[in-house]
Design a protein around this motif. Sequence first.
Motif, PDB file in Angstrom:
ATOM      1  N   THR A   1      -8.024   3.564  -3.673  1.00 42.56           N
ATOM      2  CA  THR A   1      -8.913   4.090  -2.629  1.00 42.56           C
ATOM      3  C   THR A   1      -8.720   5.596  -2.550  1.00 42.56           C
ATOM      4  O   THR A   1      -7.579   6.074  -2.531  1.00 42.56           O
TER       5      THR A   1
ATOM      6  N   SER B   1       5.306   6.547  12.291  1.00 41.82           N
ATOM      7  CA  SER B   1       4.560   5.315  11.983  1.00 41.82           C
ATOM      8  C   SER B   1       5.483   4.203  11.510  1.00 41.82           C
ATOM      9  O   SER B   1       5.267   3.029  11.803  1.00 41.82           O
TER      10      SER B   1
ATOM     11  N   GLU C   1      -2.318   9.871  10.839  1.00 41.02           N
ATOM     12  CA  GLU C   1      -1.953   8.745  11.716  1.00 41.02           C
ATOM     13  C   GLU C   1      -2.910   7.572  11.494  1.00 41.02           C
ATOM     14  O   GLU C   1      -2.497   6.415  11.423  1.00 41.02           O
ATOM     15  N   LYS C   2      -4.190   7.917  11.338  1.00 35.80           N
ATOM     16  CA  LYS C   2      -5.217   6.885  11.119  1.00 35.80           C
ATOM     17  C   LYS C   2      -4.961   6.172   9.774  1.00 35.80           C
ATOM     18  O   LYS C   2      -5.015   4.951   9.678  1.00 35.80           O
ATOM     19  N   ILE C   3      -4.660   6.956   8.740  1.00 39.17           N
ATOM     20  CA  ILE C   3      -4.428   6.365   7.415  1.00 39.17           C
ATOM     21  C   ILE C   3      -3.214   5.431   7.444  1.00 39.17           C
ATOM     22  O   ILE C   3      -3.255   4.313   6.940  1.00 39.17           O
TER      23      ILE C   3
ATOM     24  N   ASN D   1       0.832  -1.209   0.000  1.00 40.28           N
ATOM     25  CA  ASN D   1       0.000   0.000   0.000  1.00 40.28           C
ATOM     26  C   ASN D   1       0.860   1.250   0.000  1.00 40.28           C
ATOM     27  O   ASN D   1       1.722   1.416   0.878  1.00 40.28           O
TER      28      ASN D   1
ATOM     29  N   MET E   1      -1.979   3.833   9.916  1.00 39.12           N
ATOM     30  CA  MET E   1      -2.240   2.634  10.704  1.00 39.12           C
ATOM     31  C   MET E   1      -3.223   1.713   9.980  1.00 39.12           C
ATOM     32  O   MET E   1      -2.934   0.542   9.752  1.00 39.12           O
ATOM     33  N   GLU E   2      -4.353   2.259   9.567  1.00 41.30           N
ATOM     34  CA  GLU E   2      -5.404   1.398   8.989  1.00 41.30           C
ATOM     35  C   GLU E   2      -4.992   0.783   7.661  1.00 41.30           C
ATOM     36  O   GLU E   2      -5.420  -0.308   7.320  1.00 41.30           O
ATOM     37  N   HIS E   3      -4.178   1.511   6.885  1.00 40.98           N
ATOM     38  CA  HIS E   3      -3.835   1.007   5.548  1.00 40.98           C
ATOM     39  C   HIS E   3      -2.415   0.432   5.474  1.00 40.98           C
ATOM     40  O   HIS E   3      -1.958   0.084   4.403  1.00 40.98           O
ATOM     41  N   ASP E   4      -1.746   0.352   6.590  1.00 43.47           N
ATOM     42  CA  ASP E   4      -0.381  -0.189   6.615  1.00 43.47           C
ATOM     43  C   ASP E   4       0.461   0.404   5.462  1.00 43.47           C
ATOM     44  O   ASP E   4       0.973  -0.317   4.596  1.00 43.47           O
TER      45      ASP E   4
END
Length: 330
Positions: free
Chosen positions: A56, A117, A69-71, A4, A73-76
């Motif tokens: 996406t 990250s 940070e969310k992106i 990703n 983490m969630e999408h590695d």
Amino acid sequence: MKKNILVTGGSGFIGSNFIPHFLSKHPDYRIINLDKLTYAGNPKNLKEVETNPQYTFIHGDICDRILLEKIFMEHDIQGVIHFAAESHVDNSITGPGEFIRTNVTGTFTLIDVARISWKGKPHRFHHISTDEVYGTLGESGLFKETTPYAPNSPYSASKASSDLIVRAYHHTYGMNVVTTNCSNNYGPKQHDEKLIPTIIRKALTGEKIPVYGDGKNIRDWLYVEDHCTGIDLAFHKGVSGETYNIGGRNEKVNIDIVKEICSILDEKKPRSDKKPYSEQISFVTDRPGHDRRYAIDATKIENELGWKASENFTTGIHKTIQWYLENTGK
Ligand SMILES: NC(=O)c1ccc[n+]([C@@H]2O[C@H](COP(=O)([O-])OP(=O)(O)OC[C@H]3O[C@@H](n4cnc5c(N)ncnc54)[C@H](O)[C@@H]3O)[C@@H](O)[C@H]2O)c1
């Protein structure tokens, strides 16, 4: 397992040419496109990949640390290609604040979230920049990767600042970064405000075609598809910490470009009164601090990574005009 990567500003001109190009070449990647959709971003630019499972879209701002940070983490996220920027020099003269926010603070926020990250993992951070960081040239000489930075507009100063932040993250934290500095791009999907789309649009709508100052400023033109192949190469093969200039070896005087476009339009779509489009050319007050000449020496990326532009200005401008004739108003 697909890899990703986060592409920022992918709904703008270059990003929206890059994403379909990259996905068609690399079925082993997924692209997450983070774009704020400012006036310069257009979701229609990416219609061809909208339903592609490798793609996406996330609507958001590169200055939003919590979202980033969310992106990550969630999408590695395992790589970044960073296009997002305020990119129009004229707008940077009337409103520099947004350029500092997105181009400087945004780049800092993005690379800092990547650093934290990735926890030392050697994932690549590819920063897209401009030849305008080098300032202006006299009648001779070319910008090399070693040319000292001397930005003259708020736009180029903000891009130069972002380049230095990326450089510092390599030297300080050992991050795997690469920066490419390219010359003026042209091709399909460019925003109406830029020089070539403006010339084509004003010609076709019968308006005056504005040319800054004496029209003798020189830019070095790069067909956007050639830029995309250069980015792909530098992302995969560029040496960490290095910068690569990308330019098409197509130096052109602005007024000659205007005349060339007018004469191609005379052939492809003659005016109803059969007069030449060049009659619409109108010289307007120059842009303040307008750099006189830019020209890129692309030897390093050619020799070290094997890149070569495949279009010259004549072939590229024919393709570009054809695209605008087929797509304008859609
Ligand atoms: N176009 C050129 O000729 C050229 C030349 C040299 C370098 N560059 C660089 O290439 C990159 C892409 O240029 P372009 O011409 O495609 O630009 P563009 O203006 O067409 O697109 C920029 C994109 O970034 C998005 N964006 C802006 N602010 C954002 C933010 N805060 N968060 C998330 N997204 C945001 C916009 O919505 C838009 O989709 C830029 O970094 C620019 O400096 C462009």
